[in-house]
Design a protein around this motif. Structure first.
Motif, PDB file in Angstrom:
ATOM      1  N   GLU A  91      -1.455   6.475  -0.156  1.00 32.72           N
ATOM      2  CA  GLU A  91      -2.396   6.498  -1.388  1.00 32.72           C
ATOM      3  C   GLU A  91      -1.946   5.454  -1.883  1.00 32.72           C
ATOM      4  O   GLU A  91      -0.574   4.996  -2.640  1.00 32.72           O
ATOM      5  CB  GLU A  91      -1.962   7.716  -1.645  1.00 32.72           C
ATOM      6  CG  GLU A  91      -2.625   8.060  -3.221  1.00 32.72           C
ATOM      7  CD  GLU A  91      -4.189   8.174  -2.418  1.00 32.72           C
ATOM      8  OE1 GLU A  91      -5.078   7.764  -3.493  1.00 32.72           O
ATOM      9  OE2 GLU A  91      -4.022   8.874  -1.873  1.00 32.72           O
ATOM     10  N   ASN A  92      -2.694   4.557  -2.490  1.00 29.59           N
ATOM     11  CA  ASN A  92      -2.704   3.506  -3.571  1.00 29.59           C
ATOM     12  C   ASN A  92      -3.706   3.929  -5.332  1.00 29.59           C
ATOM     13  O   ASN A  92      -2.909   3.405  -6.389  1.00 29.59           O
ATOM     14  CB  ASN A  92      -3.639   2.202  -2.617  1.00 29.59           C
ATOM     15  CG  ASN A  92      -2.547   1.625  -2.026  1.00 29.59           C
ATOM     16  OD1 ASN A  92      -1.450   1.534  -2.334  1.00 29.59           O
ATOM     17  ND2 ASN A  92      -3.112   1.188  -0.817  1.00 29.59           N
ATOM     18  N   ILE A  95      -0.854   4.664  -7.774  1.00 29.82           N
ATOM     19  CA  ILE A  95       0.529   4.222  -7.792  1.00 29.82           C
ATOM     20  C   ILE A  95       0.498   3.165  -9.966  1.00 29.82           C
ATOM     21  O   ILE A  95       1.408   3.680  -9.582  1.00 29.82           O
ATOM     22  CB  ILE A  95       0.414   2.923  -7.233  1.00 29.82           C
ATOM     23  CG1 ILE A  95       0.653   3.762  -5.630  1.00 29.82           C
ATOM     24  CG2 ILE A  95       1.881   2.462  -6.761  1.00 29.82           C
ATOM     25  CD1 ILE A  95       1.503   4.756  -5.176  1.00 29.82           C
ATOM     26  N   LYS A 129       4.113   5.563  -2.605  1.00 28.37           N
ATOM     27  CA  LYS A 129       3.077   5.857  -2.095  1.00 28.37           C
ATOM     28  C   LYS A 129       2.632   7.215  -1.296  1.00 28.37           C
ATOM     29  O   LYS A 129       2.355   7.757  -0.368  1.00 28.37           O
ATOM     30  CB  LYS A 129       2.448   4.482  -1.243  1.00 28.37           C
ATOM     31  CG  LYS A 129       1.969   2.935  -1.735  1.00 28.37           C
ATOM     32  CD  LYS A 129       1.381   2.192  -1.578  1.00 28.37           C
ATOM     33  CE  LYS A 129       1.191   0.993  -1.846  1.00 28.37           C
ATOM     34  NZ  LYS A 129       1.214  -0.233  -0.680  1.00 28.37           N
ATOM     35  N   THR A 133       0.525  10.286  -1.096  1.00 28.45           N
ATOM     36  CA  THR A 133      -0.469  10.767   0.148  1.00 28.45           C
ATOM     37  C   THR A 133       0.567  11.562   0.720  1.00 28.45           C
ATOM     38  O   THR A 133      -0.051  12.516   1.302  1.00 28.45           O
ATOM     39  CB  THR A 133       0.249   9.651   1.346  1.00 28.45           C
ATOM     40  OG1 THR A 133      -0.185   8.038   0.897  1.00 28.45           O
ATOM     41  CG2 THR A 133      -0.875  10.040   2.560  1.00 28.45           C
TER      42      THR A 133
END
Length: 308
Positions: A91-92, A95, A129, A133
């Motif tokens: 997952e970005n 962030i 990340k 996620t």
């Protein structure tokens, strides 16, 4: 010809000596299924925690945080293995917001601090990340099991409207500590209590908490009292602003809560819909956290973990 041979031998020696040095400085300290935890990762995790909690890089602080850092890294590897099984990309999206919060809106300054202290910002970024996620994975796995009775919430809202009652919210921070059957709980409680007195709750959360909230100095934000469990509400309702709770025992953890603030407010008709959605989200988040811990425990039971 002799000079050429000599140069080749020197080059061969240099390459092998460099490899030897790197290997000696970066050993495998744990195997978690197909993943490994290296001494470099552990060193980086320790230094990251000390940096974010504004603590000195000395041997005493390193020794104190080493066990907790290794525990976090093992959990991280378990999460990465599970994420890979489900073919999820890291997952970005969240962030930047998280980094902005950690750095007080100065991400370039944070990166500079990492570089000046010889800490890998990339490893820290990868950890964030993975955590985001993992949250996404837990939600997808347990979404159907998270059953919130909306009728109860609607009834609560109806009573608020009819009686013109105030809603109450607490601003809470947490520190969650791992303890196993062989741990001296009294010693752990005394240590963390003394550390909080000396360095503050937020620094203790950043340095020692195993909860994902550690990256936010333990901050859980404003929580509606109706979303809290009876046990936690009972504890917090008897605390004054600034108080820290006695440790709350769970399966393999101890939880400390800090009550940062309290507030009451009346809701307008326009705010009632938002209040309902917010309350549902808080209750779901509490259940997802429980499922997350449960899932990690299952993975540990079913994964070969070897410490070197």
């Amino acid at each position: 010809m002799i000079n050429l041979l000599f140069r080749v031998l020197i080059l061969f020696f240099f390459i092998n000596y460099t490899s030897f040095l790197f290997a000696s400085q970066n050993k495998i300290i744990a195997k978690v299924g197909e993943k490994i935890v290296t001494s470099y990762e552990l060193k980086n995790k320790i230094k990251t925690s000390l940096l974010l909690s504004n603590q000195k890089f000395n041997q005493e602080n390193i020794n104190k945080i080493k066990g907790q850092a290794l525990f976090t890294l093992v959990n991280l590897k378990l999460k990465q293995i599970e994420i890979k099984k489900f073919n999820l990309d890291l997952e970005n999206a969240n962030i930047q917001n998280q980094l902005s919060s950690i750095s007080s809106n100065d991400i370039p300054g944070l990166k500079t601090k990492f570089r000046e202290n010889d800490i890998s910002f990339d490893l820290f970024n990868e950890e964030l990340k993975t955590e985001f996620t993992w949250q996404k994975l837990v939600i997808s796995l347990y979404n159907e099991k998270v059953d919130i009775n909306e009728n109860d919430i609607i009834e609560q809202i109806k009573k608020l409207r009819e009686n013109q009652l105030n809603i109450e919210e607490y601003k809470i921070s947490e520190i969650e500590l791992f303890v196993d059957s062989g741990s001296n709980k009294k010693e752990i409680v005394n240590f963390i209590s003394n550390y909080i007195k000396k360095f503050g709750f937020e620094n203790a959360a950043t340095k020692y908490s195993i909860s994902s909230s550690a990256t936010k100095k333990g901050d859980l934000g404003w929580v509606n009292t109706k979303a809290l469990s009876k046990e936690v509400f009972g504890i917090l309702s008897n605390m004054e602003i600034g108080d820290i709770s006695k440790p709350i025992k769970s399966n393999n953890s101890l939880l400390f809560l800090k009550l940062a603030d309290k507030r009451k407010k009346k809701l307008s008709d326009n705010e009632l819909k938002f209040y309902k959605e917010n309350l549902i989200a808080q209750k779901k988040n509490e259940l997802f956290n429980l499922y997350s811990k449960s899932h990690i425990s299952k993975l540990k039971n079913n994964t070969l973990i070897e410490y070197k």
